[in-house]
Design a protein around this motif. Sequence first.
Motif, PDB file in Angstrom:
ATOM      1  N   ILE A 214     -57.244   5.536   3.863  1.00 25.40           N
ATOM      2  CA  ILE A 214     -58.225   4.730   4.596  1.00 25.40           C
ATOM      3  C   ILE A 214     -57.939   3.252   4.408  1.00 25.40           C
ATOM      4  CG2 ILE A 214     -60.666   4.128   4.749  1.00 25.40           C
ATOM      5  CD1 ILE A 214     -61.288   6.972   3.889  1.00 25.40           C
ATOM      6  N   ALA A 215     -57.522   2.887   3.202  1.00 29.38           N
ATOM      7  CA  ALA A 215     -57.366   1.468   2.880  1.00 29.38           C
ATOM      8  C   ALA A 215     -56.316   0.797   3.751  1.00 29.38           C
ATOM      9  CB  ALA A 215     -57.002   1.317   1.402  1.00 29.38           C
ATOM     10  N   VAL A 216     -55.191   1.474   3.974  1.00 27.29           N
ATOM     11  CA  VAL A 216     -54.109   0.828   4.719  1.00 27.29           C
ATOM     12  C   VAL A 216     -54.511   0.534   6.166  1.00 27.29           C
ATOM     13  CG1 VAL A 216     -51.748   1.113   5.531  1.00 27.29           C
ATOM     14  CG2 VAL A 216     -52.336   1.729   3.182  1.00 27.29           C
ATOM     15  N   PRO A 217     -55.044   1.547   6.910  1.00 31.68           N
ATOM     16  CA  PRO A 217     -55.490   1.203   8.267  1.00 31.68           C
ATOM     17  C   PRO A 217     -56.612   0.175   8.290  1.00 31.68           C
ATOM     18  CG  PRO A 217     -55.659   3.581   7.863  1.00 31.68           C
ATOM     19  CD  PRO A 217     -55.141   2.974   6.627  1.00 31.68           C
ATOM     20  N   ALA A 218     -57.520   0.246   7.337  1.00 32.00           N
ATOM     21  CA  ALA A 218     -58.622  -0.720   7.322  1.00 32.00           C
ATOM     22  C   ALA A 218     -58.088  -2.134   7.156  1.00 32.00           C
ATOM     23  CB  ALA A 218     -59.595  -0.382   6.192  1.00 32.00           C
ATOM     24  N   ALA A 219     -57.138  -2.290   6.247  1.00 36.50           N
ATOM     25  CA  ALA A 219     -56.548  -3.609   6.043  1.00 36.50           C
ATOM     26  C   ALA A 219     -55.890  -4.097   7.326  1.00 36.50           C
ATOM     27  CB  ALA A 219     -55.519  -3.547   4.918  1.00 36.50           C
ATOM     28  N   TYR A 220     -55.245  -3.180   8.005  1.00 33.72           N
ATOM     29  CA  TYR A 220     -54.538  -3.535   9.240  1.00 33.72           C
ATOM     30  C   TYR A 220     -55.525  -4.006  10.302  1.00 33.72           C
ATOM     31  CZ  TYR A 220     -51.142  -3.078  12.983  1.00 33.72           C
ATOM     32  OH  TYR A 220     -50.314  -3.326  14.027  1.00 33.72           O
ATOM     33  N   VAL A 221     -56.635  -3.290  10.441  1.00 33.82           N
ATOM     34  CA  VAL A 221     -57.626  -3.653  11.449  1.00 33.82           C
ATOM     35  C   VAL A 221     -58.196  -5.034  11.165  1.00 33.82           C
ATOM     36  CG1 VAL A 221     -59.917  -3.088  12.311  1.00 33.82           C
ATOM     37  CG2 VAL A 221     -58.219  -1.281  12.062  1.00 33.82           C
ATOM     38  N   VAL A 222     -58.494  -5.308   9.897  1.00 38.37           N
ATOM     39  CA  VAL A 222     -59.041  -6.621   9.562  1.00 38.37           C
ATOM     40  C   VAL A 222     -58.026  -7.711   9.895  1.00 38.37           C
ATOM     41  CG1 VAL A 222     -59.864  -8.080   7.696  1.00 38.37           C
ATOM     42  CG2 VAL A 222     -60.570  -5.709   7.800  1.00 38.37           C
ATOM     43  N   ASP A 223     -56.749  -7.449   9.601  1.00 36.53           N
ATOM     44  CA  ASP A 223     -55.730  -8.438   9.928  1.00 36.53           C
ATOM     45  C   ASP A 223     -55.658  -8.672  11.438  1.00 36.53           C
ATOM     46  OD1 ASP A 223     -55.130  -8.786   7.341  1.00 36.53           O
ATOM     47  OD2 ASP A 223     -53.300  -7.586   7.332  1.00 36.53           O
TER      48      ASP A 223
ATOM     49  N   MET B 267     -64.714 -14.974  12.575  1.00 35.43           N
ATOM     50  CA  MET B 267     -63.375 -15.529  12.742  1.00 35.43           C
ATOM     51  C   MET B 267     -62.685 -15.835  11.412  1.00 35.43           C
ATOM     52  SD  MET B 267     -64.082 -17.997  15.958  1.00 35.43           S
ATOM     53  CE  MET B 267     -62.385 -18.431  16.114  1.00 35.43           C
ATOM     54  N   ILE B 268     -63.463 -16.210  10.413  1.00 37.21           N
ATOM     55  CA  ILE B 268     -62.822 -16.540   9.131  1.00 37.21           C
ATOM     56  C   ILE B 268     -62.758 -15.335   8.199  1.00 37.21           C
ATOM     57  CG2 ILE B 268     -63.516 -18.943   9.296  1.00 37.21           C
ATOM     58  CD1 ILE B 268     -65.626 -18.455   7.231  1.00 37.21           C
ATOM     59  N   LEU B 269     -63.381 -14.236   8.616  1.00 36.26           N
ATOM     60  CA  LEU B 269     -63.369 -13.023   7.795  1.00 36.26           C
ATOM     61  C   LEU B 269     -61.948 -12.545   7.449  1.00 36.26           C
ATOM     62  CD1 LEU B 269     -65.903 -11.024   7.077  1.00 36.26           C
ATOM     63  CD2 LEU B 269     -64.794  -9.547   8.707  1.00 36.26           C
ATOM     64  N   PRO B 270     -61.045 -12.486   8.438  1.00 40.94           N
ATOM     65  CA  PRO B 270     -59.725 -11.913   8.120  1.00 40.94           C
ATOM     66  C   PRO B 270     -58.973 -12.706   7.065  1.00 40.94           C
ATOM     67  CG  PRO B 270     -60.008 -12.140  10.489  1.00 40.94           C
ATOM     68  CD  PRO B 270     -61.160 -12.832   9.864  1.00 40.94           C
ATOM     69  N   ILE B 271     -59.044 -14.032   7.140  1.00 46.19           N
ATOM     70  CA  ILE B 271     -58.225 -14.806   6.199  1.00 46.19           C
ATOM     71  C   ILE B 271     -58.781 -14.664   4.783  1.00 46.19           C
ATOM     72  CG2 ILE B 271     -59.408 -17.023   6.553  1.00 46.19           C
ATOM     73  CD1 ILE B 271     -56.477 -18.163   6.382  1.00 46.19           C
ATOM     74  N   ILE B 272     -60.116 -14.712   4.658  1.00 47.42           N
ATOM     75  CA  ILE B 272     -60.691 -14.569   3.309  1.00 47.42           C
ATOM     76  C   ILE B 272     -60.397 -13.164   2.775  1.00 47.42           C
ATOM     77  CG2 ILE B 272     -62.775 -14.761   1.916  1.00 47.42           C
ATOM     78  CD1 ILE B 272     -63.949 -16.594   3.906  1.00 47.42           C
ATOM     79  N   THR B 273     -60.541 -12.175   3.648  1.00 47.06           N
ATOM     80  CA  THR B 273     -60.297 -10.800   3.214  1.00 47.06           C
ATOM     81  C   THR B 273     -58.842 -10.613   2.791  1.00 47.06           C
ATOM     82  OG1 THR B 273     -61.944 -10.040   4.782  1.00 47.06           O
ATOM     83  CG2 THR B 273     -60.485  -8.387   3.877  1.00 47.06           C
ATOM     84  N   ALA B 274     -57.921 -11.101   3.620  1.00 46.42           N
ATOM     85  CA  ALA B 274     -56.507 -10.860   3.332  1.00 46.42           C
ATOM     86  C   ALA B 274     -56.106 -11.483   2.002  1.00 46.42           C
ATOM     87  CB  ALA B 274     -55.653 -11.423   4.462  1.00 46.42           C
ATOM     88  N   ILE B 275     -56.548 -12.716   1.782  1.00 43.71           N
ATOM     89  CA  ILE B 275     -56.133 -13.379   0.544  1.00 43.71           C
ATOM     90  C   ILE B 275     -56.783 -12.711  -0.660  1.00 43.71           C
ATOM     91  CG2 ILE B 275     -56.217 -15.533  -0.744  1.00 43.71           C
ATOM     92  CD1 ILE B 275     -56.026 -16.970   1.922  1.00 43.71           C
ATOM     93  N   SER B 276     -58.084 -12.446  -0.580  1.00 39.99           N
ATOM     94  CA  SER B 276     -58.711 -11.869  -1.778  1.00 39.99           C
ATOM     95  C   SER B 276     -58.211 -10.455  -2.028  1.00 39.99           C
ATOM     96  CB  SER B 276     -60.244 -11.929  -1.728  1.00 39.99           C
ATOM     97  OG  SER B 276     -60.737 -11.910  -0.446  1.00 39.99           O
ATOM     98  N   ARG B 277     -57.878  -9.732  -0.965  1.00 36.21           N
ATOM     99  CA  ARG B 277     -57.318  -8.390  -1.152  1.00 36.21           C
ATOM    100  C   ARG B 277     -56.017  -8.445  -1.956  1.00 36.21           C
ATOM    101  NH1 ARG B 277     -55.529  -6.727   4.263  1.00 36.21           N
ATOM    102  NH2 ARG B 277     -53.512  -7.477   3.593  1.00 36.21           N
ATOM    103  N   GLU B 278     -55.152  -9.365  -1.557  1.00 33.71           N
ATOM    104  CA  GLU B 278     -53.878  -9.496  -2.265  1.00 33.71           C
ATOM    105  C   GLU B 278     -54.100  -9.785  -3.742  1.00 33.71           C
ATOM    106  OE1 GLU B 278     -50.727  -9.072  -1.282  1.00 33.71           O
ATOM    107  OE2 GLU B 278     -51.652  -8.258   0.536  1.00 33.71           O
ATOM    108  N   ILE B 279     -55.039 -10.688  -4.006  1.00 37.71           N
ATOM    109  CA  ILE B 279     -55.238 -11.080  -5.406  1.00 37.71           C
ATOM    110  C   ILE B 279     -55.916  -9.964  -6.199  1.00 37.71           C
ATOM    111  CG2 ILE B 279     -56.291 -12.782  -6.904  1.00 37.71           C
ATOM    112  CD1 ILE B 279     -56.116 -14.628  -4.401  1.00 37.71           C
ATOM    113  N   PHE B 280     -56.887  -9.303  -5.579  1.00 33.30           N
ATOM    114  CA  PHE B 280     -57.533  -8.185  -6.285  1.00 33.30           C
ATOM    115  C   PHE B 280     -56.489  -7.155  -6.681  1.00 33.30           C
ATOM    116  CE2 PHE B 280     -61.818  -8.804  -3.925  1.00 33.30           C
ATOM    117  CZ  PHE B 280     -62.072  -9.894  -4.731  1.00 33.30           C
ATOM    118  N   ALA B 281     -55.576  -6.893  -5.742  1.00 32.38           N
ATOM    119  CA  ALA B 281     -54.584  -5.847  -5.997  1.00 32.38           C
ATOM    120  C   ALA B 281     -53.604  -6.253  -7.088  1.00 32.38           C
ATOM    121  CB  ALA B 281     -53.841  -5.515  -4.707  1.00 32.38           C
ATOM    122  N   GLN B 282     -53.516  -7.552  -7.356  1.00 31.67           N
ATOM    123  CA  GLN B 282     -52.565  -8.002  -8.376  1.00 31.67           C
ATOM    124  C   GLN B 282     -53.144  -8.006  -9.789  1.00 31.67           C
ATOM    125  OE1 GLN B 282     -51.149 -11.822  -7.225  1.00 31.67           O
ATOM    126  NE2 GLN B 282     -50.137 -11.019  -5.416  1.00 31.67           N
ATOM    127  N   THR B 283     -54.415  -7.705  -9.926  1.00 30.73           N
ATOM    128  CA  THR B 283     -55.010  -7.682 -11.257  1.00 30.73           C
ATOM    129  C   THR B 283     -54.176  -6.769 -12.159  1.00 30.73           C
ATOM    130  OG1 THR B 283     -57.125  -7.795 -10.165  1.00 30.73           O
ATOM    131  CG2 THR B 283     -57.140  -7.341 -12.526  1.00 30.73           C
TER     132      THR B 283
END
Lengths: 259, 314
Positions: free
Chosen positions: B107-116, B176-192
Motif C-alpha cells: 500500500i505504501a508504495v502506490p500511496a507515495a506515488y499518488v501523493v507525488d 498544493m503544498i501537501l506533496p512537497i512536505i509529505t515527500a521530504i518528511s517521508r524520506e527523512i522518517f524512513a532514514q531513522t
Amino acid sequence: MAKSIDVSDLDIYYGDFLAVESVNMTIPARSVTALIGPSGCGKSTFLRSLNRMHEAIPGARVDGKIIVDGQSLYDPGVDPVEVRRMVGMVFQRPNPFPTMSIYENVLAGLRLNNKKLKKSAADQVVEKSLKGANLWNEVKDRLGKPGMGLSGGQQQRLCIARAIAVEPQVLLMDEPCSALDPISTSAIEDLIHELKSEYTIVIVTHNMQQAARVSEDTAFFNIAGTGKPGKLIEMNPTKKIFSVPDEPATEAYISGRFG
Amino acid sequence: MTTTPAAPPAARPKRRQGDRIFAGLSRGAGLFILVALAGVFVFLAIEGIPGLTQPSSFYAPQASTFIGYVTPLLFGTILAAVIAVIIAAPLSFGIALVISHYAPRSIAVPAAYVVDLLAAVPSVVFGLWGINVLARKVAPGYEWLYEHLGFIPFFAGPPSTTGRTILTAGIVLAIMILPIITAISREIFAQTPRLHQEAALALGATRWEMVRLTVFPYAKSGMVSAVMLGLGRALGETMAVAMVLSAGGGITFNLISSSNPASIASNIANNYKEGTPGKVAVLIATGLVLFLVTFLVNFAARWLVGRSERRMAR
C-alpha cells in the motif's frame, strides 16, 4: 524476578525462508547462557525471537512455543509490547537515544510504562540503574549531558542501565562487546557476572573465550550450508562444551577446525 | 664546496582529473544559485525602488502610500500561507508516517506515488477546482461556522455566499503544498536509524511511542525544512490564489467573509497586464517585499533548527 525460559519446537521464518529449525532448549534462571556458532547460523535470530523483536522485521514470523514463567510468549492474546517490557535487550552496537541526556536515556523505558514518576523516585531509579551498570561513578556529575557524548563502552553500559531500569525478568545481549575495545569489553563482562544474580541472561557472542568466561551454559548453533536453516547442535554446561562436547561438530568449531 | 642541488619544489599531492572536474562542477553549481538569487534581488531592487515613491494615485483606491498599499497584501499573503501550512503540515506528517512506518509495502508504495502525482497538477487546475467545486461545497459550511462558532473572531462573518474566501484559498494552497512536505518528511522518517527504533521497541514501546521517541527527534530538522519549503511555495503561489480569492481590502482575521486582502503574488498577477509603468513599479516593489519576507522566514527557520541542534551537541 529472574525467570527461566522453555523453548520447544521453535521454527523461525523470514517470509518463506526457514532461518532456524526446531530449537528445543531450557534456559535456566539467574545464570548466563551463551549462544555461539558461525555467522548466519541463526543465533541472533533466535535471540530476537525471545522478546518478539524478530517480528519487527516485515514478513518475519515464528512457529512453536517459548514459555517464560508459565506464560507462552506467542499466544494470540499476548501483546508483544508487554513481552518486550519483561524481556530486555542490549544490542550489538551501543544505541542510546541521541537527543536525550544520560538521565533521560536511563528513564526512557520507565517513562513509557509509567508516565507519572516523581522526581525523587526518578532520581533513585537513575542512580540504582547506573550503579547496576557500573557507570554511576563515571557519569554522576554530568547526568544532563547527551548520552552520545560518552565513549563506546560507556554508551553500551548506559544501554544496559536503560534496559535494567525497567526491571525486566530476562536480559538478552546480542554481541554486546563486538564494537568495543578490550578494556570496555572486560568492564561489560564484569557487569554480566554481577547481573546474573538478579537476571536471566542470554548472550550471543562470536568470541568463544568470552563465552567461556561469562557463561554457565553454552548452546552451539550451526548451519549445514547457505540457504539451509540453522539448528541447535548442542547445549551443555560451558565447562563440558569447551572440554568434552558431545557432538563432533561442536568440537570442530571450538577447536578451530570448522566444518 | 659542493653545490647542493636546488631543493625540489614542495611536493604537492597529485590531484586527479576526475576530482578537479567534479570540484569545479559542484562549485559552479553552488555559485550559480548565489548569482541567480543576487540577480533576482538586483532586478527587484532596480525596478521596484521607484515604486516605493509614486504619486499617491498609484496606490489608490485603498491607500495613499506604499506602506499602506503593501501591508494588507502582505497580511493576506502570510495569512493564506499560514492557514495552508496549519492544514497541510499535520496531514503531511501523518501521510508520510503511514507510508514510512505503518502501511505494508504493497500500500505504501502506490500511496507515495499518488501523493507525488499531486505535485504534478498545474496550479491553474487547482484554481479552477477551487472556484468551481471547493468554494461551492464549503459555502454552506461557512454559514454553519458563522451560526455556531460566530463568537470566535475567525468566523465572525458575514459569511461569503460564493465561498471564495481566504480560508478556501488556504485549503487549496494546503493541497498544493501537501506533496512537497509529505515527500521530504517521508524520506527523512524512513532514514531513522533502525538501531534507534529497535532500542525503543526493545524497551516496550508501542509503535507510536517508538515514533515519538526516535523518529520525530531524528527527523525534526528535516520536518522544519519540509514545512519551510511548503510555506515558501504557499507564500509565492500565484494562480490558485488569484483565481479562488475574491479580495476585499481590509486587514482582518475573519476567515469566512469576503473582506480579506489579496496576496502579493495574486495581486501582481491580476494587475500586471493593465499596468502603467508607475503601477508596474509599485507591483514589483511588492514583489521585493515578498522576496525579503520569504528570505527572512527561511532564515528564521534555519536558525531555529540550528539552535536546537547546537543545544544537543556537546
